[in-house]
Structure formats: C-alpha cells, structure tokens
Design a protein around this motif. Sequence first.
Motif, PDB file in Angstrom:
ATOM      1  N   SER A 207       0.825  -1.225   0.000  1.00 31.05           N
ATOM      2  CA  SER A 207       0.000   0.000   0.000  1.00 31.05           C
ATOM      3  C   SER A 207       0.851   1.264   0.000  1.00 31.05           C
ATOM      4  N   GLU A 208       2.140   1.137   0.297  1.00 32.66           N
ATOM      5  CA  GLU A 208       3.040   2.292   0.320  1.00 32.66           C
ATOM      6  C   GLU A 208       3.927   2.367  -0.919  1.00 32.66           C
ATOM      7  N   VAL A 209       3.872   1.372  -1.783  1.00 33.33           N
ATOM      8  CA  VAL A 209       4.722   1.360  -2.982  1.00 33.33           C
ATOM      9  C   VAL A 209       4.219   2.427  -3.975  1.00 33.33           C
ATOM     10  N   PRO A 210       5.124   3.238  -4.564  1.00 36.73           N
ATOM     11  CA  PRO A 210       4.689   4.302  -5.497  1.00 36.73           C
ATOM     12  C   PRO A 210       3.906   3.760  -6.681  1.00 36.73           C
ATOM     13  N   GLU A 211       4.298   2.612  -7.211  1.00 36.38           N
ATOM     14  CA  GLU A 211       3.587   2.058  -8.370  1.00 36.38           C
ATOM     15  C   GLU A 211       2.137   1.738  -8.025  1.00 36.38           C
ATOM     16  N   ILE A 212       1.896   1.386  -6.774  1.00 31.82           N
ATOM     17  CA  ILE A 212       0.524   1.060  -6.367  1.00 31.82           C
ATOM     18  C   ILE A 212      -0.250   2.339  -6.061  1.00 31.82           C
ATOM     19  N   ARG A 213       0.382   3.262  -5.322  1.00 31.78           N
ATOM     20  CA  ARG A 213      -0.300   4.482  -4.938  1.00 31.78           C
ATOM     21  C   ARG A 213      -0.541   5.404  -6.136  1.00 31.78           C
ATOM     22  N   GLY A 214       0.298   5.258  -7.162  1.00 27.93           N
ATOM     23  CA  GLY A 214       0.120   6.114  -8.320  1.00 27.93           C
ATOM     24  C   GLY A 214      -1.084   5.756  -9.156  1.00 27.93           C
ATOM     25  N   MET A 215      -1.623   4.549  -9.025  1.00 29.64           N
ATOM     26  CA  MET A 215      -2.831   4.112  -9.734  1.00 29.64           C
ATOM     27  C   MET A 215      -2.657   4.148 -11.253  1.00 29.64           C
ATOM     28  N   GLU A 216      -1.405   3.976 -11.720  1.00 28.41           N
ATOM     29  CA  GLU A 216      -1.154   3.951 -13.173  1.00 28.41           C
ATOM     30  C   GLU A 216      -1.169   2.490 -13.577  1.00 28.41           C
ATOM     31  N   PRO A 217      -2.135   2.042 -14.446  1.00 29.92           N
ATOM     32  CA  PRO A 217      -2.342   0.617 -14.732  1.00 29.92           C
ATOM     33  C   PRO A 217      -1.092  -0.107 -15.228  1.00 29.92           C
ATOM     34  N   ALA A 218      -0.349   0.482 -16.144  1.00 34.52           N
ATOM     35  CA  ALA A 218       0.765  -0.249 -16.755  1.00 34.52           C
ATOM     36  C   ALA A 218       1.841  -0.568 -15.724  1.00 34.52           C
ATOM     37  N   SER A 219       2.328   0.462 -15.013  1.00 34.87           N
ATOM     38  CA  SER A 219       3.387   0.224 -14.034  1.00 34.87           C
ATOM     39  C   SER A 219       2.887  -0.614 -12.859  1.00 34.87           C
ATOM     40  N   CYS A 220       1.624  -0.420 -12.492  1.00 32.96           N
ATOM     41  CA  CYS A 220       1.034  -1.185 -11.388  1.00 32.96           C
ATOM     42  C   CYS A 220       0.943  -2.664 -11.746  1.00 32.96           C
ATOM     43  N   THR A 221       0.483  -2.959 -12.974  1.00 29.61           N
ATOM     44  CA  THR A 221       0.359  -4.365 -13.408  1.00 29.61           C
ATOM     45  C   THR A 221       1.720  -5.028 -13.457  1.00 29.61           C
ATOM     46  N   ALA A 222       2.703  -4.316 -14.012  1.00 30.79           N
ATOM     47  CA  ALA A 222       4.038  -4.895 -14.114  1.00 30.79           C
ATOM     48  C   ALA A 222       4.615  -5.201 -12.735  1.00 30.79           C
ATOM     49  N   TYR A 223       4.380  -4.293 -11.814  1.00 34.09           N
ATOM     50  CA  TYR A 223       4.923  -4.521 -10.475  1.00 34.09           C
ATOM     51  C   TYR A 223       4.238  -5.708  -9.791  1.00 34.09           C
ATOM     52  N   LEU A 224       2.925  -5.809  -9.928  1.00 35.93           N
ATOM     53  CA  LEU A 224       2.218  -6.901  -9.273  1.00 35.93           C
ATOM     54  C   LEU A 224       2.635  -8.258  -9.827  1.00 35.93           C
ATOM     55  N   LYS A 225       2.906  -8.321 -11.129  1.00 38.65           N
ATOM     56  CA  LYS A 225       3.303  -9.610 -11.715  1.00 38.65           C
ATOM     57  C   LYS A 225       4.624 -10.105 -11.159  1.00 38.65           C
ATOM     58  N   THR A 226       5.471  -9.175 -10.717  1.00 40.99           N
ATOM     59  CA  THR A 226       6.756  -9.607 -10.156  1.00 40.99           C
ATOM     60  C   THR A 226       6.584 -10.315  -8.810  1.00 40.99           C
TER      61      THR A 226
END
Length: 583
Positions: free
Chosen positions: A67-86
């Motif tokens: 919940s504190e990761v920038p990719e998650i808090r930024g709500m930007e689908p592309a970077s958020c999806t890539a980060y979650l897949k890792t």
Amino acid sequence: MSLTKRIVGLVALALVPALAIQGYNEYALRTARGEAVRGEAMRVARSIAADLGQFGRGTRQVLDVLSEVPEIRGMEPASCTAYLKTLLGKVPGVFFFGVADADGGIVCNTLGSARGSYGLADRGYFQDAMRTGGFAIGEFVTGRITTKPTLQFAQAIPGTGDRPAGVVLASIDLTHLAAHQARAGFPPDATLTVADRKGSIVIRLPDHEQWVGKTLPSDLWSALTANRGRVIDLPGLRGTMRITGIAAATPDDLDSVTVAVGFSPQAAFADIDAATRRGVILIGLGALLAVVAALLAGRAFIKDPVRRLLGAATAWRTGDLGTRTGISGPTEFGQLGEAFDAMASALQRHESELRSEISRSHLLQERQRMMLHELNHRVRNTLATVQSLARQSRRGDPSDEQLEGRILALSKTHDLLSRDDWTGASLGTVLENELAPFRVGQADRFRLDGADLDLPPRYVLALGMTVHELTTNAAKYGALSVPGGRVDIAWRVVAGESGASRLAMGWHESGGPSVVEPRRRGYGTRLITGAITQELGGAVRLAFEPEGLRCTLDVPLDALDRFTSFREAETASPRPAAHHNPH
C-alpha cells in the motif's frame, strides 16, 4: 445341588474379582485415553489456528508494504500491473494481487485486466477496508476473474484526505493451505474443518476439493460456534461421531475463521478394545482350566473320602468291624475318618471281650447282640447326620464353610465319645469341647452354671451339635461377633409333671448386636429342633429378643433309649455339684 454345580458356582464366584479388576482397568484406561485424545484434539486445533494466524499476519504485512509502494499508490495501470506480476510465486499461498480505486473499480491486477473492466464495490472486504482505512478479511468467494475458491485479504491505500485512495488485495489459495496442513503431520485418522464467519468451508481434510465452499449444516455450525475453546463429541460431516476440539478465538489467530479438529473414537480406543478382548479370552480360558482342576480336586478330596466312609459304614452294618476307612490327616475328612476308625476299634474291642465271655453266660451273648445293634444304630444315625449336613449345606449355604464346621463339630463329638468307648460323656465336658475354640484369651465372655451331669451317647451327639450351632451363630451374628459380648449357659435337673427327671438348659446372649427375628427358619434352627425334639423327645424355644438370643431346652432324662447302651443304665445321673464359672 450336585457337587459339580457347586464347584462351577464357586469358580464363577472366584472369577467375580477378576472381572471386576478387568472392568476397572478398562475404565481407567479408557478414561485416561479419553483425556489424552481430547487434549490432543485441542492441541492440534490450536496449532492449526496459530499457523493460520501466522499466515494471515505475514500476508497482511505484505499488503501493508504494497500500500506504500509508489507504483501502487500512483494508480497507473501499466506500471502497477508490471509490479504486481513480479510478486507472483514469491508470497506462499497467494495466487492473485489486485488494486481497486476508491469507487471499487479495478485499476490493475496480476492477470493484466483493463482498468474498470469489473468492480469490487459490492464485496464485503472492500467495504470494510474502505470504512476502517486498514486491513480486512473477506468471506469465502469464487473469484470473478480467476473462478477459483478463495478468501480475499484487503489493505486500504492511504489517500490525501481522510478517505483511502483505494485498496490493494490478495487472493488466498485455499488448496495450498489445505496441502500445507496435510504435509505438516496432520493425524491420518483425524478430520480438519476451517470455516469462515458464515459457516462456509474454506479448508477440509481429508477430501478438501469435495467440501471446499460448501456450507456447514446449521446444527453443526451452531455447535461449533457455541463451544469454541472446548472439546465435545460431535457427529462429523459424514455423520460419524468424533471427539472434536474447537480452537478458541485469540487476537493472534486469523480473524473470522473457526478451526475444528475431530478424532475417531474407534481409532483412539482400538488398542484398548483389543486388550479387552484378549483379557476376556484369557479369563475365559483360565475359568475353564479352573473348573477342570476343581472337578478333579473335588473327586480326589471330597467324593473319594465320602465313598470310603460309606463303604466302611456298609461293612460295619454287616458286622465286619475290622474294616477301616483308611482316612487320616489334619483335614476335616481326615479327622472324621480317624474318629470313625477309633469308634470301630473301640466297638471291635468290646465285641472281642463279649465273644470271650459268651461261653460262660447267656447274658454276655445277649449283650454282644445288643452291642451289634448299638453299632448299627449309631453308625446309621451318624452317616444319616453327615449326609443330611451335606445335602442341607449344599441347598442353603453359599459355600462349604458351614458344612466343614458341622462335620468338624460332629468329628470332635465322636472323638469325645471314643475316649470312653462310646459309654457317654458329661455335659460339662461337651460344653467345654464345643466352646474351647472361642474361649482362647477371652474366657470371661462365657459363664457356665450347673451341676455336672453324665449323658449317654445320643444326648452327647444331639446336645453337642445344638451347642455348636448356637456358638457358630453367636460368633457370626450374635454376642461373640463383637467385643464385649457375653454368653451365659445355665442348666439344672428338675422333676417333670410325671415325676421323671428332665434337663432344663438355657442359653442367653447379651452385649451383642440388636437381634431381629429371621423371616424364615434356617438349617441351623432346623438342626437344633430336630436334634432335641426328634432324637431326644424334648422341646426347644428360641426367643429372638433385641438384647440377645435366648434358647431354652427341655429334655427328658429318664426316658428309655431306643437301643440299649453298653452301660446297665443309660439314663443320665447328676454328679456331685460342679459349678463352672470362668470368672
């Protein structure tokens, strides 16, 4: 009752303690095993609840970090999806991650779904996380995108104001959790049921795939929720009764789930049941061997001596006084055989003396014939008494104790008569002979009052058996059964209405237990009545007074004997006064 039935009954009676011990041991083993099984059921349930709680805390920490990761808090689908897949495969038990905005619309997930392709606003865990601004656990659901049974963990994403910006969620692989518990050493004969707050099964061992997602029956679910922290007997999902431990809820456990572990009573007590079967079989074999041994011993130690006694008596009745029983020793039958042999020897000596005088006097011939009649009469009466004792004891007594006591009393009386060649004995000697075993160290408990009196043999036998029965009864139930009890025996010779002499004898007990008149006449009472009324033509009065038994005997002394004794006159005659008083 036959000897065989009596022996079998005694063996059965002897088996009662063994069966009682076997039953007590089984009860104690079952009680101890039951406590151990119940303790183990609760221990396993608590262990699994603690393990699930640890898993929940670990997953919560992961979501809190996300919940504190920038990719998650930024709500930007592309970077958020890539980060979650890792993250896939790096968090055990989690097969899906996703992020939803404040309105519940999906932003990104590990499947790469387009933003807004579906919503989570109707899910309870989403609503709880948005309301509390913290962590929430959902109920059992089937994923809308994954179509897999799961529990959802959600963590609110901090926003710029009081309202969270959205939630990050994780889908828990319930099959992974079930397999983890199975690999962790879960007992093979046990069952595990983990249900969510609504009673839906999230983990089930065995047959997890068959039961996951199903709702528990209402009665079973009510029993589980009402007995958290306890161990109870419950029918399982298949209707089999189980010893079920239900983990109590603690702050460290996984919130909203109920953990129950059930053990099979049949498996828990299988070894005890097997031991019980072995014990019963061994007791049965032991009983069979005991019956066989008792039957053989009964033949050797009871039937054979009786047969020899009857054989010798038959020979004596035919006039063969040289026959002997051949029985001797310290046992009751040995003493009885020695008394019979001594009696036969004495009679044989008298017969020899009579035979030597037969040529000189017709009177001697007549006395010899009378002696033979006397022998036949006394042996027949003695054997009839022994047979009556045996029959009555088998009918009324629970054991051979009373039979042996009566035979021993009869043997002692025969010994007493044999000392004077069956010419008789004094009343004082008869009383001393019967009371001697009970006067050792406590002579002050008896008081004898009366002038000594010579009695013919049939009086000695009848009065000896009567005193034996009264003494035995006093030792078991009357004055001699308690310390401080006393027995007073008084007698005197009185003149009857016709002027004939009569023996008036009284037995009075005091200081013993309170006496209650029996509801029926026992064999001892019948023996006393028969000996006095039938053998001596007298009268017996038994008064069961509360302070002690009173027995009054009234016996004629001048009546002629039915058979002539060795003595010229067999009527009793009082000796000079001999006052017996132990005091």
